[in-house]
Scaffold this active site. Structure first.
Site, PDB file in Angstrom:
ATOM      1  N   GLY A  29       0.814  -1.211   0.000  1.00 47.16           N
ATOM      2  CA  GLY A  29       0.000   0.000   0.000  1.00 47.16           C
ATOM      3  C   GLY A  29       0.841   1.250   0.000  1.00 47.16           C
ATOM      4  O   GLY A  29       0.544   2.226  -0.700  1.00 47.16           O
ATOM      5  N   SER A 147      -4.731 -12.411  -4.227  1.00 48.34           N
ATOM      6  CA  SER A 147      -3.512 -13.151  -3.910  1.00 48.34           C
ATOM      7  C   SER A 147      -3.489 -14.457  -4.685  1.00 48.34           C
ATOM      8  O   SER A 147      -4.543 -15.003  -5.062  1.00 48.34           O
ATOM      9  CB  SER A 147      -3.459 -13.441  -2.409  1.00 48.34           C
ATOM     10  OG  SER A 147      -2.481 -14.402  -2.093  1.00 48.34           O
ATOM     11  N   TYR A 173      -7.742 -17.573   4.868  1.00 47.70           N
ATOM     12  CA  TYR A 173      -7.110 -16.550   4.037  1.00 47.70           C
ATOM     13  C   TYR A 173      -7.461 -16.770   2.566  1.00 47.70           C
ATOM     14  O   TYR A 173      -7.810 -15.824   1.849  1.00 47.70           O
ATOM     15  CB  TYR A 173      -5.595 -16.580   4.226  1.00 47.70           C
ATOM     16  CG  TYR A 173      -4.878 -15.511   3.434  1.00 47.70           C
ATOM     17  CD1 TYR A 173      -5.067 -14.166   3.707  1.00 47.70           C
ATOM     18  CD2 TYR A 173      -4.003 -15.852   2.394  1.00 47.70           C
ATOM     19  CE1 TYR A 173      -4.415 -13.173   2.977  1.00 47.70           C
ATOM     20  CE2 TYR A 173      -3.341 -14.877   1.666  1.00 47.70           C
ATOM     21  CZ  TYR A 173      -3.544 -13.539   1.961  1.00 47.70           C
ATOM     22  OH  TYR A 173      -2.898 -12.569   1.232  1.00 47.70           O
TER      23      TYR A 173
END
Length: 301
Positions: A29, A147, A173
């Site tokens: 980020g 991801s 996740y």
């Protein structure tokens, strides 16, 4: 602009654009926001820790401000969205970057499993509350960071979304990162049906050396500490797919960008293909409906 050799130097001039980047005080980020600011964008770092955000903004320079945002609290997301709308009625870019990975079984303030609640539901809520500021703006984009893990042990467990019966750090996740893609594709379908100027795009960083590994199993953390430069690319390289998704004029709604090297683990950014289940229309629509129910947010598309 060479599509095969796209680098940060290919980011077009961003003067006049307003960008919100979540989780921008560190890692991917930070690198994303820093390049946008260096190219002239007005950038808002939407972060949980305001102090760290202000320190990051000072390192970047440019027209950069900080907004407190805790994606694990829907109340905080609503407060942040209200403040952002007041300060910036017109938004060009929302980068849904922040996330947690491989956390122990914990719940958010609203009772959601932490990875699903933060990585998906928090960003779903933020996007829904900010979309009205994006829709009238030509060239506006919502970029959501997924991801490689969306392929591994990943499924949307509608029968146990919050992992109350059993828990797998990796599985939870993977579910959250698959949800990021399902959300992007369904959002793009809705935007296109409306004929909106806004597009939805996704990206992934490959294998990048960031703070996200802090909750990984001990052997993984040890390997990253010892061989990180060999196993993973730097965060600045990992941010390139996000930057391309956010700024390349040739990008189309619904595209997915990742590193172009072996296994998409590293390399310069290019369009990549996500898993077949991420393109399951029925799952996209069911997840959207469940997400609306859990968050109470209805999108204007």
């Amino acid at each position: 602009m060479s599509s095969a050799r796209w680098t940060a130097g290919d980011v077009p001039d961003q003067h006049g654009r307003v960008a919100v980047v979540t989780g921008a005080n560190t890692g991917l980020g930070f690198e994303t926001a820093a390049v946008l600011a260096a190219r002239g964008a007005t950038v808002v770092l939407a972060v949980r820790d305001v102090g760290r955000g202000e320190a990051a903004a000072a390192r970047m320079g440019g027209d950069v401000s900080v907004q407190r945002l805790d994606l694990s609290s829907l109340g905080s997301v609503r407060e942040a969205a209200q403040a952002l709308r007041a300060a910036h009625p017109r938004l060009d870019l929302l980068v849904n970057n922040a996330g947690v990975m491989y956390t122990p079984r914990e719940t958010t303030q609203d009772g959601f499993e932490r990875q699903f609640g933060t990585n998906h539901l928090g960003h779903f809520t933020l996007t829904g509350l900010l979309l009205d500021a994006l829709l009238p703006v030509p060239g506006s984009r919502v970029v959501t960071v997924s991801s490689l893990a969306h392929r591994f042990r990943a499924a949307i467990r509608f029968e146990d979304l919050q992992w109350e019966r059993s828990y797998s750090r990796a599985g939870a996740y993977g579910q959250s990162k698959l949800a990021n893609l399902l959300f992007t594709y369904e959002l793009q379908r809705r935007l296109a049906a409306r004929g909106a100027a806004t597009i939805a795009v996704a990206a992934h960083p490959g294998v990048s050396n960031t703070e996200l590994v802090r909750n990984s199993p001990a052997p993984v953390r040890a390997a990253m500490e010892r061989f990180g430069s060999l196993l993973a690319q730097p965060a600045a390289a990992g941010a390139l797919p996000t930057l391309r998704a956010a700024t390349d004029p040739a990008v189309l709604g619904g595209q997915y960008f990742g590193p172009g090297g072996p296994g998409e683990s590293r390399g310069l950014p290019r369009p990549v293909v996500s898993s077949p289940q991420s393109h399951d229309l029925a799952v996209q629509q069911r997840l959207w409906a469940v997400s609306e129910e859990l968050t109470g947010v209805r999108f204007p598309v």
